[in-house]
Design a protein around this motif. Structure first.
Motif, mmCIF file in Angstrom:
data_model
loop_
_atom_site.group_PDB
_atom_site.id
_atom_site.type_symbol
_atom_site.label_atom_id
_atom_site.label_comp_id
_atom_site.label_asym_id
_atom_site.label_seq_id
_atom_site.Cartn_x
_atom_site.Cartn_y
_atom_site.Cartn_z
ATOM 1 N N LEU A 186 25.903 -11.762 17.187
ATOM 2 C CA LEU A 186 27.008 -12.136 16.302
ATOM 3 C C LEU A 186 27.979 -13.067 17.027
ATOM 4 N N GLN A 187 28.212 -12.748 18.285
ATOM 5 C CA GLN A 187 29.123 -13.543 19.106
ATOM 6 C C GLN A 187 28.651 -14.998 19.168
ATOM 7 N N THR A 188 27.371 -15.209 19.398
ATOM 8 C CA THR A 188 26.801 -16.555 19.474
ATOM 9 C C THR A 188 26.875 -17.216 18.106
ATOM 10 N N GLN A 189 26.588 -16.425 17.068
ATOM 11 C CA GLN A 189 26.610 -16.991 15.716
ATOM 12 C C GLN A 189 27.992 -17.514 15.369
ATOM 13 N N ILE A 190 29.018 -16.674 15.621
ATOM 14 C CA ILE A 190 30.397 -17.093 15.287
ATOM 15 C C ILE A 190 30.771 -18.340 16.088
ATOM 16 N N SER A 191 30.472 -18.325 17.387
ATOM 17 C CA SER A 191 30.777 -19.481 18.241
ATOM 18 C C SER A 191 30.109 -20.723 17.688
ATOM 19 N N LEU A 192 28.832 -20.608 17.327
ATOM 20 C CA LEU A 192 28.075 -21.764 16.833
ATOM 21 C C LEU A 192 28.662 -22.291 15.531
ATOM 22 N N ILE A 193 28.954 -21.355 14.599
ATOM 23 C CA ILE A 193 29.462 -21.785 13.287
ATOM 24 C C ILE A 193 30.812 -22.481 13.430
ATOM 25 N N VAL A 194 31.734 -21.829 14.173
ATOM 26 C CA VAL A 194 33.076 -22.409 14.325
ATOM 27 C C VAL A 194 32.979 -23.771 15.020
ATOM 28 N N SER A 195 32.214 -23.840 16.080
ATOM 29 C CA SER A 195 32.105 -25.089 16.840
ATOM 30 C C SER A 195 31.452 -26.184 15.992
ATOM 31 N N THR A 196 30.397 -25.833 15.266
ATOM 32 C CA THR A 196 29.721 -26.840 14.442
ATOM 33 C C THR A 196 30.655 -27.341 13.342
ATOM 34 N N LEU A 197 31.363 -26.412 12.716
ATOM 35 C CA LEU A 197 32.304 -26.812 11.657
ATOM 36 C C LEU A 197 33.351 -27.760 12.210
ATOM 37 N N PHE A 198 33.907 -27.420 13.356
ATOM 38 C CA PHE A 198 34.938 -28.257 13.958
ATOM 39 C C PHE A 198 34.350 -29.636 14.282
ATOM 40 N N THR A 199 33.138 -29.636 14.844
ATOM 41 C CA THR A 199 32.499 -30.900 15.211
ATOM 42 C C THR A 199 32.352 -31.786 13.970
ATOM 43 N N ILE A 200 31.898 -31.202 12.861
ATOM 44 C CA ILE A 200 31.700 -31.995 11.634
ATOM 45 C C ILE A 200 33.039 -32.476 11.081
ATOM 46 N N LEU A 201 34.010 -31.546 11.001
ATOM 47 C CA LEU A 201 35.309 -31.898 10.412
ATOM 48 C C LEU A 201 36.037 -32.955 11.240
ATOM 49 N N PHE A 202 35.989 -32.775 12.541
ATOM 50 C CA PHE A 202 36.665 -33.742 13.403
ATOM 51 C C PHE A 202 35.972 -35.104 13.321
ATOM 52 N N GLY A 203 34.656 -35.078 13.216
ATOM 53 C CA GLY A 203 33.879 -36.307 13.045
ATOM 54 C C GLY A 203 34.268 -37.004 11.751
ATOM 55 N N CYS A 220 36.381 -27.794 22.243
ATOM 56 C CA CYS A 220 36.299 -26.829 21.148
ATOM 57 C C CYS A 220 35.140 -25.849 21.365
ATOM 58 N N TRP A 221 33.974 -26.403 21.784
ATOM 59 C CA TRP A 221 32.807 -25.535 22.023
ATOM 60 C C TRP A 221 33.112 -24.516 23.128
ATOM 61 N N ILE A 222 33.741 -25.048 24.198
ATOM 62 C CA ILE A 222 34.028 -24.144 25.326
ATOM 63 C C ILE A 222 35.055 -23.083 24.903
ATOM 64 N N LEU A 223 36.179 -23.560 24.289
ATOM 65 C CA LEU A 223 37.240 -22.621 23.918
ATOM 66 C C LEU A 223 36.765 -21.612 22.877
ATOM 67 N N THR A 224 35.971 -22.098 21.919
ATOM 68 C CA THR A 224 35.486 -21.181 20.880
ATOM 69 C C THR A 224 34.610 -20.101 21.505
ATOM 70 N N SER A 225 33.696 -20.569 22.375
ATOM 71 C CA SER A 225 32.798 -19.605 23.007
ATOM 72 C C SER A 225 33.602 -18.580 23.809
ATOM 73 N N PHE A 226 34.599 -19.085 24.579
ATOM 74 C CA PHE A 226 35.425 -18.214 25.414
ATOM 75 C C PHE A 226 36.237 -17.232 24.558
ATOM 76 N N THR A 227 36.895 -17.787 23.511
ATOM 77 C CA THR A 227 37.747 -16.944 22.662
ATOM 78 C C THR A 227 36.924 -15.882 21.937
ATOM 79 N N VAL A 228 35.792 -16.324 21.374
ATOM 80 C CA VAL A 228 34.973 -15.370 20.623
ATOM 81 C C VAL A 228 34.466 -14.275 21.557
#
Lengths: 453, 226
Positions: free
Chosen positions: A3-20, A169-177
């Motif tokens: 679950l931890q990896t899933q949340i990190s992946l989803i949040v990071s991917t969403l941020f990557t797309i939105l920021f793009g 974002c990927w690093i912080l999300t992974s760390f925070t999650v």
């Protein structure tokens, strides 16, 4: 996937797309804004040129060129062409610069009043200027170096910030999650390590509970109930075993006295001796069940150090009362730490029971009534290896070796209940040690008792 | 020989009495701890057998009370409880031995016999073996070096005794092996070396004068001189 990896992946991917997307929108909007602004500037310039040429009598072709050259800083590589109503070129700002134009363009202008288009590196703006007397067409081209440099700069900023913030974002999300999920990880670790020996384990719950704490709380309640029922079951076994001892004593005593009585005939004696053998087995079973039910590490005194070689000697002595023919080959491998390794912290009686059982097994299942004991120390472990020659266990039997009431094919013709090794394993677990079975050579059984010190 | 038996199970008590009568031992049964203590007189019996779970006063308490009056008469505790704690409580209360039910009469008799014999043999006088500043008290299984006690395991004690009894002469590895291990145990000679090293660490390591010496290819000896 965790679950931890899933949340990190989803949040990071969403941020990557939105920021793009945000970066692209900013870039496109700014690019359009630059174009509009440049177009406005070209329009002002074109109109002012026409007005100067047409409305101000004193300004002729040459003077206008002079004015153009002096204002060249405003627009780079600027070229202006002005045509009269008959499409005759009446003014050209710089002769060697070139604007690709055609009569069609001018006709288009007449119809649509203005146009703005890209021509190679240049942007061309055309305007139709209608006076009371005459019509004029002006074509003005220039490159917007300032604007394009700003656009390029913006592109770099957007790309660099996109890459930088995405990685961040990927690093912080992974760390925070991971940090947020940490209690869940600890929860998992604690649950994973729970076995029948540490049912008293409970999960810490915060005073301001979150969802994980609520689950932990419920888990603790569940553990209370499990521990209670387990305890009751153990107490029952212990009490039942105790209560069975007195009637067994009566049976044993009566049989022994009747057998010893001279008046008892030999047939009855044989019969009674067979019953006595069964009673002895029953006693052994009750004894084993009692040990298993009492193997609860929190109630045992495990704080004293005992020399394992002495425990082995004492076991050999006991073994020889039951198996007078048994011979034990005993060896200690020399090493620097062997003397400290031999000192094992634990409960002497339990350790004796464990060694008794392993040695007894080695002799019972040996084809020559001989067992080999080798003690060695490696790094931080003490290994007591007990081996014998005889029938070995196949893979399937090895899987169930430490299960209660499991007996191998090699147990045919021997008495026992299949509790001995289970008891050994339970005792070793209490002492943070383990037991392993292997077949090091053909027809050789080896048990390794591994103690950590 | 007079034996006192405290056992509340009537059948078992009767069977024990029958068995003891075949061994020509005179046994008096009691079924209640409190009653036993009322009737008990010191030195009246040669041996006492006490069950723990009995009516009135339990076996532990009876044992303790008897010991206050009578320090010498050997006591065997008899019980259905086999927990280690019970054994320890028994010994703390002054019992000499402990037997778990169900037991075989021969086992009971062996213990009774052993305790009665021990009672008859007078306590040995303390015999000391002294080599330089090393003292070995065999009866107490204690070893001192420069007055300080050295904790040895039973096997290590037996080994130092084998060397000490040789009066400074060399004892071969084979002789050590024969005396150190009983006939059920076989070892290779490296294991003897391991035990000699254990002894050296405990006895010689802290001292400048070494007492345990090796005669290469033959054996070991205990002496102040090399």
């Amino acid at each position: 996937m965790k679950l931890q990896t899933q949340i990190s992946l989803i949040v990071s991917t969403l941020f990557t797309i939105l920021f793009g997307l945000a970066s692209t929108v900013i870039f496109v909007l700014y690019s359009n804004f630059r174009k509009e602004e440049f177009r406005d500037r070209l329009e002002v310039k074109a109109l002012s040129n026409i007005k100067l040429l047409v409305n101000v009598k004193e300004v002729d072709n040459q003077l206008l060129k002079m004015i153009d050259q002096n204002t060249i800083n405003q627009l780079y590589d600027e070229k202006t062409l002005i045509f009269d109503s008959n499409f005759n070129l009446i003014y050209s700002s710089i002769d060697d610069a070139k604007i690709n134009w055609s009569i069609e363009d001018l006709k288009y202008l007449k119809k649509n009043k203005t146009f703005f288009k890209q021509q190679g590196d240049y942007e061309v703006y055309g305007v139709f200027y209608d006076t009371n007397y005459k019509d004029f067409y002006a074509l003005i081209s220039a490159t917007d170096n300032y604007g394009k440099r700003k656009l390029l700069y913006l592109r770099y900023i957007l790309i660099i910030s996109y890459v930088f913030f995405t990685v961040l974002c990927w690093i912080l999300t992974s760390f925070t999650v991971r940090k947020l999920m940490n209690p869940l990880g600890l929860f998992h670790q604690k649950i994973k390590n729970i076995n029948e020996n540490n049912l008293e384990t409970r999960i810490e719950v915060n005073s301001e509970p979150n969802e994980i704490d609520l689950i932990a709380n419920e888990f603790n309640f569940m553990m209370d109930r499990i521990q209670l029922s387990y305890q009751k079951q153990k107490e029952f076994t212990a009490h039942a075993s105790h209560e069975l001892r007195t009637p067994l004593s009566r049976i044993t005593a009566q049989i022994e006295n009747t057998v010893a009585n001279k008046e008892t005939n030999s047939e009855s004696k044989n019969f009674l001796n067979r019953i006595l053998t069964d009673v002895n087995q029953l006693t052994e079973l009750i004894h084993s069940l009692l040990i298993l039910s009492k193997l609860d590490n929190k109630n045992l005194k495990n704080n004293e150090f005992h020399r394992m070689d002495e425990i082995i000697f004492s076991s050999i002595e006991k073994l020889n009362q039951a198996f007078p023919e048994a011979v034990i080959q005993f060896d200690i491998e020399e090493s620097e730490t062997i003397d400290s390794a031999l000192e094992i912290k634990g409960n002497k009686n339990l350790l004796e029971i464990a060694i008794d059982n392993v040695l007894k097994n080695a002799c019972i299942y040996s084809n020559n009534q001989q067992a080999n004991v080798i003690i060695s120390a490696k790094k931080n472990i003490l290994i007591i290896s007990v081996s014998n020659t005889g029938n070995t266990l196949d893979i399937e039997e090895q899987k169930n070796l430490f299960e209660p009431f499991s007996r191998g094919k090699n147990a045919k013709g021997t008495t026992g209940f299949g509790l001995g090794l289970r008891i050994v394993q339970r005792i070793l677990i209490v002492h943070n040690a383990e037991i392993k079975y292997s077949v090091p050579a053909k027809n050789t059984n080896e048990f390794q008792l591994i103690f950590h010190f | 020989m007079k034996i006192l038996l405290l056992e509340d199970d009537f059948t078992l008590s009767k069977e024990i009495l029958t068995f003891f009568s075949t061994k020509e031992l005179d046994c008096t049964p009691f079924y209640d701890g409190a009653l036993l203590l009322q009737k008990y007189k010191p030195q009246q019996y040669d041996l006492i057998i006490l069950d723990i779970n009995v009516p009135g006063i339990n076996g532990f308490e009876v044992c303790k009370s008897i010991r206050e009056l009578d320090k010498k008469t050997p006591i065997i505790m008899l019980t259905a409880f086999s927990e280690i704690e019970d054994k320890l409580i028994s010994f703390e209360n002054g019992a000499d031995d402990y037997l778990v039910k169900p037991f075989h009469f021969e086992e009971l008799y062996a213990r009774v016999h052993s305790l009665l014999r021990r009672k008859e043999i007078p306590q040995q006088t303390k015999e000391k073996i002294t080599i330089a500043d090393l003292e070995i008290v065999e009866s107490e299984m204690k070893v001192f070096r420069s007055g300080e006690e050295i904790k040895l395991t039973p096997k290590e004690f037996k080994l130092i005794l084998i060397l000490a009894n040789a009066n400074c002469s060399v004892v071969s590895k084979q002789d050590i092996a024969d005396k150190l291990w009983d006939y059920h145990i076989e070892t290779n000679q490296n294991t003897i070396e391991v035990y000699i090293n254990f002894l050296r660490k405990k006895i010689d390591k802290e001292h400048t004068i070494k007492l345990i010496h090796t005669k290469i290819g033959y054996g070991y000896y205990l002496s102040i001189e090399e």
